[in-house]
Design an enzyme around this catalytic site. Structure first.
Site, PDB file in Angstrom:
ATOM      1  N   GLY A 173      50.805   7.549  83.208  1.00  0.00           N
ATOM      2  CA  GLY A 173      51.925   6.648  82.546  1.00  0.00           C
ATOM      3  C   GLY A 173      51.544   5.290  82.398  1.00  0.00           C
ATOM      4  N   TYR A 174      50.868   5.108  81.430  1.00  0.00           N
ATOM      5  CA  TYR A 174      50.394   3.692  81.029  1.00  0.00           C
ATOM      6  C   TYR A 174      50.888   3.112  79.868  1.00  0.00           C
ATOM      7  CZ  TYR A 174      45.892   3.439  84.198  1.00  0.00           C
ATOM      8  OH  TYR A 174      45.155   3.400  85.183  1.00  0.00           O
ATOM      9  N   SER A 175      50.824   3.584  78.790  1.00  0.00           N
ATOM     10  CA  SER A 175      51.585   3.229  77.426  1.00  0.00           C
ATOM     11  C   SER A 175      52.878   3.179  77.328  1.00  0.00           C
ATOM     12  CB  SER A 175      50.819   4.015  76.160  1.00  0.00           C
ATOM     13  OG  SER A 175      49.479   4.103  76.574  1.00  0.00           O
ATOM     14  N   GLU A 189      37.843   7.441  82.758  1.00  0.00           N
ATOM     15  CA  GLU A 189      38.456   8.150  81.824  1.00  0.00           C
ATOM     16  C   GLU A 189      37.598   8.069  80.516  1.00  0.00           C
ATOM     17  OE1 GLU A 189      42.374   6.859  80.625  1.00  0.00           O
ATOM     18  OE2 GLU A 189      42.505   8.072  78.816  1.00  0.00           O
TER      19      GLU A 189
END
Ligand SMILES: Cc1cc2nc3c(=O)[nH]c(=O)nc-3n(C[C@H](O)[C@H](O)[C@H](O)COP(=O)(O)OP(=O)(O)OC[C@H]3O[C@@H](n4cnc5c(N)ncnc54)[C@H](O)[C@@H]3O)c2cc1C
Length: 783
Positions: A511-513, A628
């Site tokens: 859950g980054y963007s 990543e």
């Protein structure tokens, strides 16, 4: 497997660099370039005294027995100084022919002089329209009573003027054998016309008219010398590739320096993003050229000489370096502006040397058709690591394990997979099987369940999994949150979360963007407000891959506001079953449901689920991104993708689309395979330099950049192979579960178009290619 330089090799590099800096400056070189011979006797003598002229020669012949890698190091050093003396023609090529084909007495007669610099030799070989490696020269040697008579012409012989020995290739009589003759250039009937070449050197047009030579001018017996010619040319081309790499590197450095200091529009040129990105692309090309040149040298040094594999590696390297050097040299001139096109800087001289390397020892077209022919004969460009017995035993163990544990249905599912990440029904069973064997987390430290494998073992394992079409494991746990927990998690968090990640029982998402925060991730707004022992989270995350399958999310959330927007961000672990979380599916243009938008309405997350310090989540998040982006062997999977496209192309050919057979398509395969080989070499070098579990650092951006571009190019080639058949759409997913696929395409062709469509995401997720270039400009080029 050892790709690191030895201490002796480092010393060699340092001593050549020292010589070039101290004795071969701009003014000295210019003086030599303007002299009639283009050779400085003192520089030549110095090179002999250092032992460099003897380096490529076998020890048995008074040489130093240097490997092709050693010679590459020497040539890189000499290339930096644009050294004009003919080390390549004399000590590498001509001496290699005499050493390879000559009888003992012949070697003893000629080689010591080449090694000590008292003789210079050149190879008269290339004829227009004649394949340099296997072709039959029109220059002909006829047996006479006294010896041999040679007739013919060699229109271009590099470094012939001033040479005291000419090695000449000629057809033996009316046979199809090629012989090698050693001649004194003053022999009657031999005509030599000097020509200047664009790299400030001399070459000659050589004619032979009834040139009479004694029997012992023929090297060795009257047997075909083509294998030796091919081998010596390959070693020469590999060495020339190393020289080209040095020229490219100098051009890059000069360009960076120039744009840093040159002010236009009130600021340094290097402050323009478009120029910074261009320089990053130059740097990437330099790095790939370096890697593939080294790979070519290793292929020449292989213990079991395999001429076809060597040929593919060497010509592949030349092709890649031709293109890379053109790009770097042209960009260097462009970024220097008018100064770049003058002769007042060395830029033009490096440019011209690269041009000449591209036109020597086989043209680009000849190297390409050599590779295409080898490819059609099934010769691959794979990295053939020289595995020791233990490594071979390990490979057999991995093969046996895969044969027993990878069901055919999973392998088929992987071949049918068009998505970016494998579906859980594919990846999870394989993850479980690997976990039971203790092989699920090769990149982790042993005490946390890692395998403790050497780089060679990791390579072998990944290669075998790719070869067998094993589904890649979900990266979110093993390659993303896992390393962050290992680096920054509390003991309690490690013991709570790591086992589920290791076993694959617990699925994670990232859950980054957010809708308003993509590349500018630090502007994120999802907020976590402290309430006793909990945070209350409100906001939304978007493009969350596999959120609909995940048990947990690792998320960057805002817990405060600092002077910089990066401050006040924390790294939280959020249970996806928490009340207040809803997930909206988003379908991508390839027809897949992989990504989602996730909404948080007053979601309670225990403070105990925060990793590391409050407000320091940005640095943990960035650390994760390096895993990543890098930390994996992408090239192995890319190679498998390519071979799958190849197989698919032949399937398509059977049903009428014969595109795969075309030369231009085969050439595209060759070029892509070269690119993948370069990436693979870089990955292997990084891997052997890294300790298990370490972050690969900013170089991971380079790997991500190139791996994602290559994946797109490979899938694009797949679409080209399909022709009109690419039009048919199969909307149902997952493809491996669809029994009655739409249209009459063979099943293995169906994923090609959706894979192409989905692969557009590769240059966007994990930080777009432009963001990677920004990182590389700042962290690696320091501009
Ligand atoms: C298939 C897929 C899966 C994803 N999975 C996840 C996931 O699991 N979790 C997650 O958090 N995110 C995920 N993402 C989101 C991904 O990280 C973002 O898409 C990415 O960071 C880019 O942000 P954006 O899409 O908002 O593009 P924007 O930031 O709006 O940028 C648009 C384009 O502008 C250009 N650009 C942007 N910034 C610059 C700059 N500084 N200089 C020059 N050019 C620039 C680039 O070409 C960029 O592609 C996924 C995305 C895709 C496509």
């Amino acid at each position: 497997m050892n790709l690191e330089f030895s201490q002796e090799q480092h010393m060699l590099r340092d001593s050549v660099d020292r010589f070039v800096t101290q004795a071969y400056g701009f003014a000295e070189r210019r003086a030599i370039a303007e002299s009639p011979t283009r050779i400085s006797p003192s520089a030549w003598q110095a090179m002999a005294d250092f032992g460099w002229l003897a380096l490529p020669l076998p020890e048995a012949d008074g040489g130093l027995g240097g490997s092709a890698v050693d010679v590459g190091i020497l040539m890189q050093g000499l290339g930096r100084g644009l050294v004009l003396e003919p080390v390549l023609s004399s000590s590498v090529l001509a001496a290699g022919l005499i050493a390879g084909q000559g009888a003992e007495a012949q070697r003893a007669r000629w080689l010591p002089g080449i090694a000590d610099g008292s003789r210079r030799a050149a190879f008269a070989h290339i004829e227009p329209g004649v394949d340099p490696w296997r072709g039959l020269p029109t220059t002909c040697a006829t047996k006479t009573v006294e010896g041999w008579r040679i007739d013919g012409a060699k229109p271009f012989v590099p470094d012939a003027p001033g040479a005291s020995l000419l090695v000449v290739s000629a057809r033996i009589g009316t046979s199809t054998d090629v012989g090698l003759f050693v001649l004194d250039p003053d022999t009657a009937g031999l005509r030599m016309e000097t020509v200047e070449t664009w790299d400030d050197r001399l070459a000659a047009t050589v004619g032979f008219e009834a040139v009479a030579v004694p029997d012992d001018a023929l090297l060795g017996e009257a047997v075909d010398a083509r294998a030796v010619i091919e081998r010596s040319l390959d070693r020469t081309v590999a060495a020339a590739c190393a020289e080209a790499v040095a020229c490219m590197q100098v051009l890059l450095e000069a360009t960076i320096e120039h744009t840093r200091t040159r002010q236009q529009f009130g600021r340094a040129l290097s402050e323009n993003q478009v120029l910074r990105h261009l320089m990053v692309d130059m740097a990437v090309q330099c790095e790939e050229a370096r890697a593939i040149a080294l790979r070519a040298a290793h292929a020449c040094d292989a213990q079991h000489d395999d001429p076809a594999a060597r040929a593919r590696a060497v010509s592949g390297a030349r092709l890649k370096i031709d293109e890379a050097s053109r790009f770097v040299a042209q960009s260097a001139v462009q970024l220097h502006g008018a100064m770049g096109v003058t002769d007042e800087l060395n830029i033009g001289a490096y440019f011209r040397r690269l041009l000449c390397i591209e036109s020597s020892w086989g043209t680009h077209a000849e190297h390409l058709s050599r590779c295409v022919d080898l490819r059609r004969d099934g010769v691959s460009v794979g990295m053939e690591l020289e595995l020791d017995e233990e490594e071979l035993a390990f490979r057999d163990e991995v093969r046996a394990f895969i044969a027993e544990n990878l069901p055919a249905a999973l392998a088929r599912g992987q071949r049918m997979n068009a998505s970016v990440v494998a579906e859980p029904d594919q990846a999870a069973p394989w993850h479980r099987a690997l976990h039971v064997r203790g092989w699920s987390a090769p990149g982790w430290p042993v005490e946390h369940g890692g395998t403790g494998w050497t780089p060679a073992q990791r390579f072998v394992f990944d290669a075998e999994c790719a070869r067998a079409d094993a589904p890649p494991l979900s990266p979110f746990g093993l390659k993303m949150v896992g390393p962050v927990l290992l680096g920054f998690g509390s003991e309690e968090q490690k013991s709570r979360f790591l086992p589920g990640i290791l076993s694959g029982e617990v699925a994670w998402c990232q859950g980054y963007s957010e809708p308003g925060s993509g590349s500018d991730l630090a502007s994120l707004k999802t907020r976590a407000v402290r309430d006793g022992d909990d945070y209350i989270v409100n906001g939304t995350k978007i493009w969350t891959t596999h959120a609909h399958h995940a048990d947990w999310m690792f998320a960057l959330v805002r817990t405060g506001d600092g002077p910089r927007k990066q401050d006040g961000i924390s790294f939280l672990l959020i249970d996806m079953k928490s009340p207040g979380i809803t997930t909206r599916p988003i379908r991508t243009m390839g027809g897949d449901h992989e990504v989602n938008q996730v909404f948080f309405d007053d979601v309670r997350v225990p403070v105990a689920n925060r990793v590391g310090d409050e407000g320091r989540g940005w640095s943990y998040g960035k650390y994760l991104l390096q895993f990543e982006r890098g930390g994996a062997l992408f090239a192995i999977r890319l190679r498998r993708d390519l071979s799958r496209m190849d197989e698919a192309g032949w399937v398509a050919a059977r049903s009428g689309e014969r595109t795969i057979e075309r030369d231009d398509i085969q050439a595209r395969f060759v070029m892509l395979e070269n690119d993948v080989a370069a990436l693979e070499m870089i990955e292997l070098q990084i891997m052997s330099a890294l300790q298990t579990g370490e972050s690969p650092g900013a170089v991971s951006s380079q790997i991500k950049l190139r791996a994602s571009e290559l994946r797109q190019e490979i899938t694009q080639l797949g679409v080209a192979l399909l022709g009109a058949a690419a039009l048919v759409r199969e909307p149902r997913r997952p493809l491996h579960a669809v029994e009655d696929l739409a249209g009459d395409l063979a099943p293995e062709l169906v994923p090609i178009v959706p894979t192409y469509l989905n692969s557009r995401a590769n240059t966007i997720f994990g930080g777009s290619s432009q963001v990677q270039r920004d990182i590389l400009a700042k962290d690696i080029l320091r501009i």
